[in-house]
Enzyme design. Structure first.
Site, PDB file in Angstrom:
ATOM      1  N   ASP A   1      -6.172  -5.884   5.171  1.00  0.00           N
ATOM      2  CA  ASP A   1      -7.387  -5.247   4.461  1.00  0.00           C
ATOM      3  C   ASP A   1      -8.544  -6.539   4.123  1.00  0.00           C
ATOM      4  OD1 ASP A   1      -9.077  -3.505   3.407  1.00  0.00           O
ATOM      5  OD2 ASP A   1      -7.676  -3.059   1.798  1.00  0.00           O
TER       6      ASP A   1
ATOM      7  N   TYR B   1       0.738  -1.040   0.110  1.00  0.00           N
ATOM      8  CA  TYR B   1       0.064  -0.086   0.138  1.00  0.00           C
ATOM      9  C   TYR B   1       0.852   1.346   0.125  1.00  0.00           C
ATOM     10  CZ  TYR B   1      -4.461  -2.772   0.743  1.00  0.00           C
ATOM     11  OH  TYR B   1      -5.358  -3.382   0.521  1.00  0.00           O
TER      12      TYR B   1
ATOM     13  N   ASP C   1      -3.465 -18.215   3.939  1.00  0.00           N
ATOM     14  CA  ASP C   1      -4.453 -18.942   3.229  1.00  0.00           C
ATOM     15  C   ASP C   1      -5.288 -19.737   4.229  1.00  0.00           C
ATOM     16  OD1 ASP C   1      -1.867 -19.712   3.187  1.00  0.00           O
ATOM     17  OD2 ASP C   1      -2.033 -20.770   1.074  1.00  0.00           O
TER      18      ASP C   1
ATOM     19  N   LYS D   1       2.817 -15.177   4.983  1.00  0.00           N
ATOM     20  CA  LYS D   1       2.977 -16.035   3.951  1.00  0.00           C
ATOM     21  C   LYS D   1       4.358 -16.080   3.768  1.00  0.00           C
ATOM     22  CE  LYS D   1       1.282 -18.381   0.443  1.00  0.00           C
ATOM     23  NZ  LYS D   1       0.422 -19.411   0.649  1.00  0.00           N
TER      24      LYS D   1
END
Ligand code: NAD
Length: 360
Positions: free
Chosen positions: A248, A124, A224, A191
Site C-alpha cells: 500500500d 489489513y 526501508d 522486513k
C-alpha cells in the site's frame, strides 16, 4: 459481442472520473454493456449498507468490474468497504503499474515499475483489540505468560498474520505476470530481519517459488532500503511483490515518482474475478467540481481492456493518453508545476481530448 461489466461510480470524485473513463472506453469501438451498481455513501443512503449484496452478485456474475473510489464511512460496521469487497470476492492481487509518461510532472523520465501487492492478509485483516478492553488485557497477560515480555497495559493491538499459502499465490502471480509481460526481474520486499516469522515466511516462500522461474531474475530487499533506492534509482526496479501494508505504502511512493495519483491505475484480481480501480481515493473536497484528473481511472480501463484480451484497444487508449500528456494543452491542475496555471482544463475536457486523439 458486448462485454457486460459491473460499473461502480463510487463516491466523491468517483462519478466524474468514471464517466470520463467510460466515454473513452466506448470510443474505442469495443462494445460494453454497463451494469450499474452502487457502493459506499450512495448505497448507504439507498439500501442502508455501503456494500449491498446485489453489487457483489453482479460482480460474481459478470466477473469484471470497473470501480470508482469509495469513501470509507466513519462509524459504520465496515472498517473499509474496499477491504471488505476484496475479501468477499477473494481478490488477492492488487496490481499497480507506475510508468513515467513524457510530459508528466514526474521526478524521473524512465520509471516503469509494477507493484504486486498482497491484498488479503497482513495487518489489513482488521483483527484489532482496543486498549483497556478485556480482550486487550487478556492479550497482555497471554504475552507475559508465553514469552515473559511485558507489553504496556494501555496498549492497543493490530494482529499481523502472514500465511505460506497466501504468500505463495501472490509471488506466483508476480512471476506469471513477469513472464506474460516480458519483464526481466521480480523483487520480493520484506522486513524479515525484524519480523522473522511473518515476513520471514513471506521471504522464504518467495525464494522457494522463484526456483520455478529460472528465466526471471529474482532478488530480495528490505523495505526501508527499497524506499531509499526507489527515490534514488527507480530505474533499477521492475516487478515488486510485497505483503499488504508495504504494498500500500510503496505503491503511493511509486505513484509519486511518476507524477502523482492522477496517473496511477490499479486492479484487484482473483482467480476468475477482477475489479479495476485507480489507486487514489474519493477526494471528497473536489467532488462535483469537474477538476480532478481522470487519467488514473482511464488507465485502469486500459488494464481492464488488456485483461479482456482487447490489446489493440488498450494500446490505443494508452497511446492517446500519452499524447495528451506530452502535448500538455488539455491537462488538469495536478499535471502542472503551478496548480493555478491558467491553461488547466477540467475532468471532462481531458476525456474530450483523449477521445479526439483516439479518433485521429
Ligand atoms: P485521496 O486519494 O482521495 O485524496 C488525496 C489527495 O490526492 C486529494 O486531496 C487530491 O489532492 C489528490 N488526488 C486524488 N485523486 C486525484 C485525481 N484523480 N486527480 C488529482 N488529484 C487527485 O485520499 P484520502 O483523502 O486519503 O481519502 C479520501 C477517501 O477515499 C477516504 O474515505 C478513503 O478511505 C477513500 N479511499 C478509497 C480508495 C478506494 O476506493 N480504492 C482508495 C483510497 C482512499
Amino acid at each position: 459481442m458486448a462485454y457486460t461489466i459491473t460499473l461502480i461510480p463510487g463516491d466523491g470524485i468517483g462519478p466524474e472520473v468514471t464517466d470520463a473513463a467510460v466515454r473513452v472506453l466506448e470510443a474505442t469501438g469495443v462494445e460494453f454493456h454497463w451494469e450499474l451498481a452502487f457502493a459506499g455513501d450512495r448505497a448507504q443512503d439507498m439500501y442502508g449498507t455501503p456494500l449491498p449484496n446485489y453489487l457483489l452478485d453482479s460482480i460474481r456474475r459478470n466477473r469484471v468490474a470497473l470501480k470508482g473510489p469509495i469513501t470509507t464511512p466513519v462509524g459504520s460496521g465496515f472498517r473499509s468497504v474496499n477491504v471488505a469487497l476484496r475479501k468477499e470476492l477473494d481478490l488477492y492481487v492488487c496490481l499497480r503499474p507506475c510508468k513515467s509518461y513524457p510530459g508528466a510532472p514526474s521526478l524521473y523520465p524512465d520509471v516503469d515499475i509494477v507493484v504486486v501487492r498482497e491484498n488479503s492478509e497482513d495487518l489489513y485483516m482488521g483483527i484489532e483489540y482496543r486498549r483497556e478492553t478485556p480482550e486487550a488485557a487478556r492479550l497482555v497477560r497471554f504475552i507475559a505468560e508465553e514469552s515473559g515480555d511485558r507489553v504496556k497495559e494501555d496498549s492497543s493491538f493490530s494482529i499481523k498474520a502472514i500465511s505460506q499459502s497466501a504468500s505463495r499465490r501472490i509471488v506466483q502471480y508476480a512471476f506469471e505476470y513477469a513472464r506474460a509481460n516480458g519483464r526481466r526481474k521480480v523483487t520480493a520486499v520484506h522486513k524479515a530481519n525484524i519480523m522473522k516469522y511473518t515476513d520471514g515466511l513471506f521471504l522464504s516462500t518467495a525464494s522457494e517459488v522463484a526456483r520455478d522461474y529460472p528465466d526471471i531474475e529474482f532478488e530480495t530487499i528490505i523495505v526501508d532500503s527499497l524506499c531509499m533506492q526507489l527515490v534514488r534509482f527507480p530505474q533499477r526496479h521492475d516487478v515488486l511483490v510485497l505483503p499488504n501494508l508495504y504494498g500500500d505504502i510503496v505503491s503511493e511512493l511509486c505513484a509519486g515518482l511518476i507524477g502523482g495519483l492522477g496517473l496511477a491505475p490499479g486492479a484487484n484480481i482473483g482467480d476468475d474475478i477482477a475489479v479495476f480501480e485507480p489507486t487514489h481515493g474519493s477526494a471528497p473536497k473536489y467532488a462535483g467540481q469537474n477538476k480532478v484528473n481522470p487519467m488514473a481511472m482511464m488507465l485502469s480501463g486500459v488494464l481492464m481492456l488488456r485483461y479482456l484480451g482487447e490489446k489493440e484497444a488498450a494500446d490505443k487508449v494508452e497511446n492517446s493518453i500519452a499524447q495528451v500528456v506530452v502535448e500538455g494543452s488539455s491537462l488538469t491542475y495536478d499535471m502542472k508545476p503551478d496548480r493555478n496555471d491558467p491553461t488547466v482544463v477540467g475532468t471532462s475536457q481531458v476525456a474530450d481530448a483523449v477521445i479526439k486523439k483516439l479518433r485521429e
